[in-house]
Design a protein around this motif. Sequence first.
Motif, PDB file in Angstrom:
ATOM      1  N   GLU A   1      60.551 111.797 -16.023  1.00 20.55           N
ATOM      2  CA  GLU A   1      61.194 110.763 -16.824  1.00 20.55           C
ATOM      3  C   GLU A   1      61.529 109.525 -16.001  1.00 20.55           C
ATOM      4  N   MET A   2      61.202 109.531 -14.726  1.00 23.98           N
ATOM      5  CA  MET A   2      61.526 108.400 -13.852  1.00 23.98           C
ATOM      6  C   MET A   2      60.666 107.185 -14.211  1.00 23.98           C
ATOM      7  N   HIS A   3      61.242 106.014 -14.051  1.00 23.65           N
ATOM      8  CA  HIS A   3      60.526 104.768 -14.333  1.00 23.65           C
ATOM      9  C   HIS A   3      59.221 104.739 -13.537  1.00 23.65           C
ATOM     10  N   HIS A   4      58.150 104.331 -14.206  1.00 23.38           N
ATOM     11  CA  HIS A   4      56.841 104.364 -13.563  1.00 23.38           C
ATOM     12  C   HIS A   4      56.793 103.495 -12.308  1.00 23.38           C
ATOM     13  N   LEU A   5      57.570 102.417 -12.281  1.00 27.32           N
ATOM     14  CA  LEU A   5      57.585 101.569 -11.086  1.00 27.32           C
ATOM     15  C   LEU A   5      58.203 102.292  -9.900  1.00 27.32           C
ATOM     16  N   ILE A   6      59.198 103.115 -10.146  1.00 25.30           N
ATOM     17  CA  ILE A   6      59.833 103.859  -9.055  1.00 25.30           C
ATOM     18  C   ILE A   6      58.940 105.017  -8.617  1.00 25.30           C
ATOM     19  N   ARG A   7      58.237 105.637  -9.563  1.00 26.01           N
ATOM     20  CA  ARG A   7      57.258 106.658  -9.148  1.00 26.01           C
ATOM     21  C   ARG A   7      56.200 106.045  -8.249  1.00 26.01           C
ATOM     22  N   GLN A   8      55.769 104.830  -8.611  1.00 21.96           N
ATOM     23  CA  GLN A   8      54.772 104.134  -7.803  1.00 21.96           C
ATOM     24  C   GLN A   8      55.348 103.751  -6.438  1.00 21.96           C
ATOM     25  N   THR A   9      56.595 103.319  -6.423  1.00 23.43           N
ATOM     26  CA  THR A   9      57.243 102.961  -5.154  1.00 23.43           C
ATOM     27  C   THR A   9      57.347 104.165  -4.233  1.00 23.43           C
ATOM     28  N   ILE A  10      57.770 105.287  -4.774  1.00 18.27           N
ATOM     29  CA  ILE A  10      57.902 106.500  -3.963  1.00 18.27           C
ATOM     30  C   ILE A  10      56.547 106.924  -3.415  1.00 18.27           C
ATOM     31  N   HIS A  11      55.503 106.814  -4.238  1.00 24.10           N
ATOM     32  CA  HIS A  11      54.160 107.155  -3.765  1.00 24.10           C
ATOM     33  C   HIS A  11      53.758 106.276  -2.583  1.00 24.10           C
ATOM     34  N   ILE A  12      54.062 104.991  -2.679  1.00 21.51           N
ATOM     35  CA  ILE A  12      53.726 104.085  -1.577  1.00 21.51           C
ATOM     36  C   ILE A  12      54.500 104.456  -0.319  1.00 21.51           C
TER      37      ILE A  12
ATOM     38  N   THR B   1      69.336 104.150  -1.662  1.00 23.96           N
ATOM     39  CA  THR B   1      68.760 102.825  -1.493  1.00 23.96           C
ATOM     40  C   THR B   1      67.330 102.935  -0.989  1.00 23.96           C
ATOM     41  N   PHE B   2      66.600 101.845  -1.126  1.00 23.82           N
ATOM     42  CA  PHE B   2      65.232 101.780  -0.628  1.00 23.82           C
ATOM     43  C   PHE B   2      65.193 102.080   0.870  1.00 23.82           C
ATOM     44  N   THR B   3      66.087 101.464   1.634  1.00 25.63           N
ATOM     45  CA  THR B   3      66.109 101.649   3.087  1.00 25.63           C
ATOM     46  C   THR B   3      66.414 103.099   3.452  1.00 25.63           C
ATOM     47  N   GLN B   4      67.382 103.703   2.765  1.00 25.97           N
ATOM     48  CA  GLN B   4      67.722 105.096   3.043  1.00 25.97           C
ATOM     49  C   GLN B   4      66.566 106.027   2.708  1.00 25.97           C
ATOM     50  N   ALA B   5      65.862 105.731   1.613  1.00 25.76           N
ATOM     51  CA  ALA B   5      64.728 106.568   1.222  1.00 25.76           C
ATOM     52  C   ALA B   5      63.609 106.483   2.257  1.00 25.76           C
TER      53      ALA B   5
ATOM     54  N   LEU C   1      64.007  95.312  -8.085  1.00 26.49           N
ATOM     55  CA  LEU C   1      63.446  96.560  -7.575  1.00 26.49           C
ATOM     56  C   LEU C   1      64.511  97.363  -6.843  1.00 26.49           C
ATOM     57  N   SER C   2      65.340  96.691  -6.048  1.00 27.31           N
ATOM     58  CA  SER C   2      66.395  97.379  -5.307  1.00 27.31           C
ATOM     59  C   SER C   2      67.367  98.064  -6.256  1.00 27.31           C
ATOM     60  N   THR C   3      67.793  97.337  -7.300  1.00 20.98           N
ATOM     61  CA  THR C   3      68.748  97.903  -8.254  1.00 20.98           C
ATOM     62  C   THR C   3      68.131  99.051  -9.036  1.00 20.98           C
ATOM     63  N   LEU C   4      66.914  98.879  -9.507  1.00 27.52           N
ATOM     64  CA  LEU C   4      66.253  99.933 -10.271  1.00 27.52           C
ATOM     65  C   LEU C   4      66.029 101.165  -9.410  1.00 27.52           C
ATOM     66  N   PHE C   5      65.638 100.961  -8.151  1.00 27.38           N
ATOM     67  CA  PHE C   5      65.414 102.090  -7.240  1.00 27.38           C
ATOM     68  C   PHE C   5      66.702 102.892  -7.052  1.00 27.38           C
ATOM     69  N   LYS C   6      67.822 102.172  -6.841  1.00 32.53           N
ATOM     70  CA  LYS C   6      69.102 102.860  -6.648  1.00 32.53           C
ATOM     71  C   LYS C   6      69.511 103.606  -7.912  1.00 32.53           C
ATOM     72  N   ASN C   7      69.335 102.987  -9.068  1.00 26.49           N
ATOM     73  CA  ASN C   7      69.699 103.638 -10.328  1.00 26.49           C
ATOM     74  C   ASN C   7      68.868 104.892 -10.585  1.00 26.49           C
TER      75      ASN C   7
END
Length: 400
Positions: free
Chosen positions: A292-303, A339-343, A328-334
Amino acid sequence: MRILIVDDESGVRQMMADTVRRFDDSYEVEEAEEGEEALRMLDESFDLVITDIRMPGMDGVELASRIRERYPDIIIFMLTGYAEFEYARAAIRSNVSEYLLKPVSVQALREAIAKAADTVRGRKEAERISRLREMALLEKRVQDLLYELPLPYYDEWMFPEYDAVGVLSFVIEDAEEGGTIRFAVKNVLGDVLSGFGVPLVFVEGSHLTCVLFLKDGHASPEDIASRCADAVRATLRRTIRAGIGGVAKQLSEVSGLYWRSLKQLGIDRPAVPIAGDGTEQGTDGMLEPRGEMHHLIRQTIHILETEYDQDITLSGLAERLYLNPNYLSTLFKNETGTTFTQALLRIRMEKAKELLRTTKLKIYEVGSRVGYADSAHFSRVFKNHENMSPYEYREKYAQA
């Protein structure tokens, strides 16, 4: 540059106008024979007025003062004779930029106008940059509204006047993700929507979204969407499918219209974590993209999972995904609870631990393989994260 020459002597005026036109083909030169006529002709599109100081009726000093009241950005040159020098000083106090002694030499006139042209170019470039910055900020604020982020009260001034706000989203049939065709479609949509109001068009991961500020008497969203589809078909020979969010009176309703438009296109609304830290991990500690995760965040995690060894940044990744970095930062955290950096750090540390356990690579080689060119920096980061150095970790956990 638009220039108005004001002089009651027609021969002097025409000769100066012809001379100025020869300086540069881009100069647009007009003439007036006295102050009242000059004021009637002036508007904000003029950049420079060259006026004689002595004229019947309204003289040059009064004309300069009237111009300054109405059009403070217009540059003013005053033509004067030696006998009128003291009078010319009054003109300078009226914010006249230059005074030129008659008869004016061609070289002096050329240099003065060139200086004025540089000033006008600099001013217009500053205005252009200011407009771009305002537009970029407006786009960010509207994107924030789409995702229910709060609007700072002090930014409300930047929104265009409107009686209603409409939201439409579109997908391009048979379009490759990331293809340049989306930006061609964006341009066409912007042109069409400008006929209905003030549009902002966003290219997102799988679709385009249009937020349109409308005035009373606007067309229906269905009619607007149909016009957009017809224009894209005629111009680009491509088919787009519309999701109609509808029209609302308040900016606070924009997000609801946005999700409605995506639902019509079969695009899921991003899920927001509700419990714990919101992060799901696999057995190896890595981020697990949920269904159910936003497709942009799934794509970000893949990258992140595949390119962790490269110099990867939030701003660079946002540019690749055609997103605003703050969004992107806010959506990633939500979506992930981190955070993006922590991930990115977590992924790199898990990969480093795997290499330390299973290979005989030197410490600096391990650091290089997980994105750290500086061995000392890698060791410091690893120790801060694991409470032991890479060497100590290997000694403790390395496979026999």
